[in-house]
Design a protein around this motif. Structure first.
Motif, PDB file in Angstrom:
ATOM      1  N   ALA A   1      -4.978   2.612   5.588  1.00 46.84           N
ATOM      2  CA  ALA A   1      -4.526   3.645   4.654  1.00 46.84           C
ATOM      3  C   ALA A   1      -4.356   4.975   5.373  1.00 46.84           C
ATOM      4  N   GLU A   2      -5.289   5.276   6.292  1.00 48.65           N
ATOM      5  CA  GLU A   2      -5.196   6.514   7.060  1.00 48.65           C
ATOM      6  C   GLU A   2      -3.966   6.510   7.958  1.00 48.65           C
TER       7      GLU A   2
ATOM      8  N   LEU B   1       9.036   3.860   3.768  1.00 50.87           N
ATOM      9  CA  LEU B   1       8.202   2.760   3.269  1.00 50.87           C
ATOM     10  C   LEU B   1       6.728   3.048   3.517  1.00 50.87           C
ATOM     11  N   LEU B   2       6.398   3.496   4.733  1.00 51.03           N
ATOM     12  CA  LEU B   2       4.996   3.754   5.062  1.00 51.03           C
ATOM     13  C   LEU B   2       4.472   5.007   4.373  1.00 51.03           C
TER      14      LEU B   2
ATOM     15  N   GLY C   1      -0.686   5.616  -1.714  1.00 50.85           N
ATOM     16  CA  GLY C   1      -1.367   4.760  -2.680  1.00 50.85           C
ATOM     17  C   GLY C   1      -2.837   5.107  -2.832  1.00 50.85           C
ATOM     18  N   ASN C   2      -3.420   4.638  -3.927  1.00 53.67           N
ATOM     19  CA  ASN C   2      -4.841   4.878  -4.199  1.00 53.67           C
ATOM     20  C   ASN C   2      -5.642   3.645  -3.780  1.00 53.67           C
ATOM     21  N   PHE C   3      -6.165   3.673  -2.562  1.00 51.91           N
ATOM     22  CA  PHE C   3      -6.898   2.522  -2.044  1.00 51.91           C
ATOM     23  C   PHE C   3      -8.355   2.502  -2.495  1.00 51.91           C
TER      24      PHE C   3
ATOM     25  N   TYR D   1      -6.962  -8.044  -0.027  1.00 58.86           N
ATOM     26  CA  TYR D   1      -7.471  -6.996  -0.914  1.00 58.86           C
ATOM     27  C   TYR D   1      -6.308  -6.444  -1.742  1.00 58.86           C
ATOM     28  N   THR D   2      -6.443  -6.469  -3.059  1.00 58.72           N
ATOM     29  CA  THR D   2      -5.396  -5.928  -3.924  1.00 58.72           C
ATOM     30  C   THR D   2      -5.935  -4.706  -4.661  1.00 58.72           C
ATOM     31  N   PHE D   3      -5.011  -3.822  -5.043  1.00 61.85           N
ATOM     32  CA  PHE D   3      -5.376  -2.535  -5.631  1.00 61.85           C
ATOM     33  C   PHE D   3      -4.525  -2.260  -6.867  1.00 61.85           C
ATOM     34  N   HIS D   4      -5.043  -1.409  -7.746  1.00 62.19           N
ATOM     35  CA  HIS D   4      -4.304  -1.071  -8.961  1.00 62.19           C
ATOM     36  C   HIS D   4      -3.041  -0.278  -8.641  1.00 62.19           C
ATOM     37  N   HIS D   5      -3.116   0.620  -7.663  1.00 62.98           N
ATOM     38  CA  HIS D   5      -1.984   1.491  -7.365  1.00 62.98           C
ATOM     39  C   HIS D   5      -1.808   1.662  -5.851  1.00 62.98           C
TER      40      HIS D   5
END
Length: 218
Positions: free
Chosen positions: A51-52, A72-73, A79-81, A162-166
């Motif tokens: 994420a960083e 894209l990146l 995103g909210n990890f 790992y999946t995330f809401h946003h």
């Protein structure tokens, strides 16, 4: 050789070319001493670093001049990890590999068999990103984390997703080595259908590979 294996090997070769062009893009993490940290937690650390990476405009600019890749990146990095949804643990059995290839695993030496299994495990993640084309593969190569640590928890090669809401999902491939060493590779999964319905996508995708999928609550 079956079309499945040919396709996987072709994708691996394509990724190898991309990786060579972006050799400096991967950010290794130094080997750690035994701390009995869980595989799950090691994966979360890799998620944070990915994420960083994606959120750092300077970092991305260092490895790509493509506006579409940077866009894209940049979107991924915003995103909210922290909003973890579900985690999926994916295992590929020897029997599944035998069904998907013409290779008789018993005819291979233990070391060659283990190498084949680890490459096919990694190819599953590559195949998902390959659905998006060459630029998606390049973006995934720019944001890739490698880590080596010691753990007695891993008894066979495995993939944590790992999946995330946003936020975009992250796949961490764990490969068992000698003396309880574990080699881990983490990368984003860029796939619109995965983001929309990860459970359905995983069921369809990994049924093709004949693997076992386990959902883990965050």
């Amino acid at each position: 050789m079956k079309p499945f294996l040919k396709g996987i090997l072709a994708v691996c070769c394509s990724l190898a070319v991309i990786s060579a062009l972006l050799a400096g893009c991967r950010k290794p993490v130094q080997q750690e001493s035994t701390d009995e940290k869980s595989l799950y937690d090691h994966g979360l650390e890799m998620v944070s670093l990915l994420a960083e990476m994606a959120a750092s405009e300077e970092y991305v600019d260092s490895f790509s001049s493509s506006d579409s890749i940077k866009s894209l990146l940049q979107k991924t990095g915003s995103g909210n990890f922290a909003g973890l949804d579900w985690v999926y643990r994916v295992k590929v059995s020897d029997a599944a590999l035998m069904r998907q290839t013409d290779i008789v695993l018993d005819n291979l030496s233990p070391s060659l068999r283990d190498n084949l299994k680890s490459r096919l495990n990694a190819a599953v993640v590559t195949q998902i990103n390959a659905m998006g084309g060459a630029e998606v593969l390049a973006a995934a190569s720019i944001c890739t984390v490698k880590k080596t640590f010691v753990s007695t928890e891993l008894d066979e090669d495995i993939i944590y997703i790992y999946t995330f809401h946003h936020a975009d999902p992250v796949a961490v491939t764990l490969t068992k080595g000698e003396n309880n060493t574990v080699s881990a590779t983490g990368s984003f999964l860029f796939n619109d259908r995965f983001r929309e319905d990860p459970e359905s996508f995983l069921t369809d995708m990994f049924t093709l590979y004949g693997v076992r999928i386990e959902m883990i609550a965050p």
